[in-house]
Design a protein around this motif. Structure first.
Motif, PDB file in Angstrom:
ATOM      1  N   LYS A  78     -74.599  25.651  -8.303  1.00 50.43           N
ATOM      2  CA  LYS A  78     -74.326  27.081  -8.410  1.00 50.43           C
ATOM      3  C   LYS A  78     -75.460  27.731  -9.770  1.00 50.43           C
ATOM      4  O   LYS A  78     -76.337  29.106  -9.191  1.00 50.43           O
ATOM      5  CB  LYS A  78     -73.461  27.332  -7.922  1.00 50.43           C
ATOM      6  CG  LYS A  78     -72.982  28.798  -7.041  1.00 50.43           C
ATOM      7  CD  LYS A  78     -71.773  29.321  -7.197  1.00 50.43           C
ATOM      8  CE  LYS A  78     -71.757  30.909  -7.450  1.00 50.43           C
ATOM      9  NZ  LYS A  78     -70.544  31.383  -7.042  1.00 50.43           N
ATOM     10  N   GLU A  79     -74.736  27.380 -10.757  1.00 46.55           N
ATOM     11  CA  GLU A  79     -75.348  28.423 -11.984  1.00 46.55           C
ATOM     12  C   GLU A  79     -76.633  28.138 -12.421  1.00 46.55           C
ATOM     13  O   GLU A  79     -77.484  28.862 -12.803  1.00 46.55           O
ATOM     14  CB  GLU A  79     -74.208  28.612 -12.841  1.00 46.55           C
ATOM     15  CG  GLU A  79     -72.736  28.370 -12.651  1.00 46.55           C
ATOM     16  CD  GLU A  79     -72.181  27.385 -12.218  1.00 46.55           C
ATOM     17  OE1 GLU A  79     -72.376  26.956 -11.304  1.00 46.55           O
ATOM     18  OE2 GLU A  79     -71.010  28.464 -12.776  1.00 46.55           O
ATOM     19  N   ARG A  81     -79.244  27.397 -10.662  1.00 47.12           N
ATOM     20  CA  ARG A  81     -80.002  27.600  -9.185  1.00 47.12           C
ATOM     21  C   ARG A  81     -79.371  29.167  -9.574  1.00 47.12           C
ATOM     22  O   ARG A  81     -81.195  29.727  -9.574  1.00 47.12           O
ATOM     23  CB  ARG A  81     -78.986  27.740  -7.806  1.00 47.12           C
ATOM     24  CG  ARG A  81     -80.421  28.066  -6.708  1.00 47.12           C
ATOM     25  CD  ARG A  81     -79.957  27.318  -5.512  1.00 47.12           C
ATOM     26  NE  ARG A  81     -79.964  25.916  -4.745  1.00 47.12           N
ATOM     27  CZ  ARG A  81     -78.934  25.052  -4.781  1.00 47.12           C
ATOM     28  NH1 ARG A  81     -77.405  25.799  -5.067  1.00 47.12           N
ATOM     29  NH2 ARG A  81     -79.322  23.857  -4.738  1.00 47.12           N
ATOM     30  N   GLU A  82     -78.691  29.641  -9.775  1.00 38.44           N
ATOM     31  CA  GLU A  82     -78.809  30.637 -10.616  1.00 38.44           C
ATOM     32  C   GLU A  82     -79.722  31.590 -11.362  1.00 38.44           C
ATOM     33  O   GLU A  82     -80.990  32.546 -11.170  1.00 38.44           O
ATOM     34  CB  GLU A  82     -77.932  31.703 -10.729  1.00 38.44           C
ATOM     35  CG  GLU A  82     -77.536  33.450 -10.850  1.00 38.44           C
ATOM     36  CD  GLU A  82     -75.769  33.546 -11.173  1.00 38.44           C
ATOM     37  OE1 GLU A  82     -75.428  34.696 -11.999  1.00 38.44           O
ATOM     38  OE2 GLU A  82     -74.967  32.987 -10.695  1.00 38.44           O
ATOM     39  N   TYR A  83     -80.057  30.776 -12.439  1.00 42.87           N
ATOM     40  CA  TYR A  83     -80.791  30.484 -13.808  1.00 42.87           C
ATOM     41  C   TYR A  83     -81.862  30.744 -12.891  1.00 42.87           C
ATOM     42  O   TYR A  83     -83.002  31.448 -13.578  1.00 42.87           O
ATOM     43  CB  TYR A  83     -79.806  30.356 -15.092  1.00 42.87           C
ATOM     44  CG  TYR A  83     -78.731  31.266 -15.534  1.00 42.87           C
ATOM     45  CD1 TYR A  83     -78.812  32.173 -16.875  1.00 42.87           C
ATOM     46  CD2 TYR A  83     -77.431  30.686 -15.315  1.00 42.87           C
ATOM     47  CE1 TYR A  83     -78.162  32.786 -17.473  1.00 42.87           C
ATOM     48  CE2 TYR A  83     -76.895  31.880 -15.464  1.00 42.87           C
ATOM     49  CZ  TYR A  83     -76.111  32.571 -16.627  1.00 42.87           C
ATOM     50  OH  TYR A  83     -76.019  33.282 -17.106  1.00 42.87           O
ATOM     51  N   ASN A  85     -83.632  30.564 -10.610  1.00 43.95           N
ATOM     52  CA  ASN A  85     -84.022  31.451 -10.036  1.00 43.95           C
ATOM     53  C   ASN A  85     -84.749  33.203 -10.458  1.00 43.95           C
ATOM     54  O   ASN A  85     -85.612  33.212 -10.434  1.00 43.95           O
ATOM     55  CB  ASN A  85     -83.474  31.761  -8.611  1.00 43.95           C
ATOM     56  CG  ASN A  85     -83.576  30.833  -7.988  1.00 43.95           C
ATOM     57  OD1 ASN A  85     -84.641  29.806  -7.655  1.00 43.95           O
ATOM     58  ND2 ASN A  85     -82.654  30.123  -6.354  1.00 43.95           N
TER      59      ASN A  85
END
Length: 109
Positions: A78-79, A81-83, A85
């Motif tokens: 999750k982390e 993908r967040e960074y 993206n």
């Protein structure tokens, strides 16, 4: 005129510090010292934000994306993908999808 030259020199010095922090973070990532890598990427991002006044620049985008790569190595999807993206979005806004760093981060998702 002297003050302006000093401001330019300070800005250049700050950018060099930000780049050095990024290289140091890359070394920690290679050594699998992930907490130190994230710490130094974060410090580099702070320096770049101070230099540019925002996140809309190549150096910040790459440091943000690199944090995503650290989280990927840690298995924190999750982390990561967040960074990744966020780094991709900045790079796409700046250069489009042809940017090699954009393409690299895109491949890591």
């Amino acid at each position: 005129k002297v003050a302006h030259h000093q401001e330019e020199r300070l800005a250049a010095d700050a950018l060099e510090i930000g780049e050095a922090l990024t290289y140091l973070a890359n070394c920690y990532k290679s050594l699998k010292e992930y907490n130190d890598a994230i710490k130094h990427y974060d410090e580099a991002i702070e320096v770049f934000r101070a230099c540019y006044g925002n996140d809309h620049n190549h150096n910040t985008a790459v440091a943000i994306g690199n944090i995503g790569l650290v989280y990927k190595d840690l298995g924190k999807v999750k982390e990561a993908r967040e960074y990744l993206n966020l780094g991709k979005k900045i790079l796409k806004d700046l250069y489009g999808e042809e940017c090699p760093d954009y393409q690299y981060f895109n491949e890591q998702l």
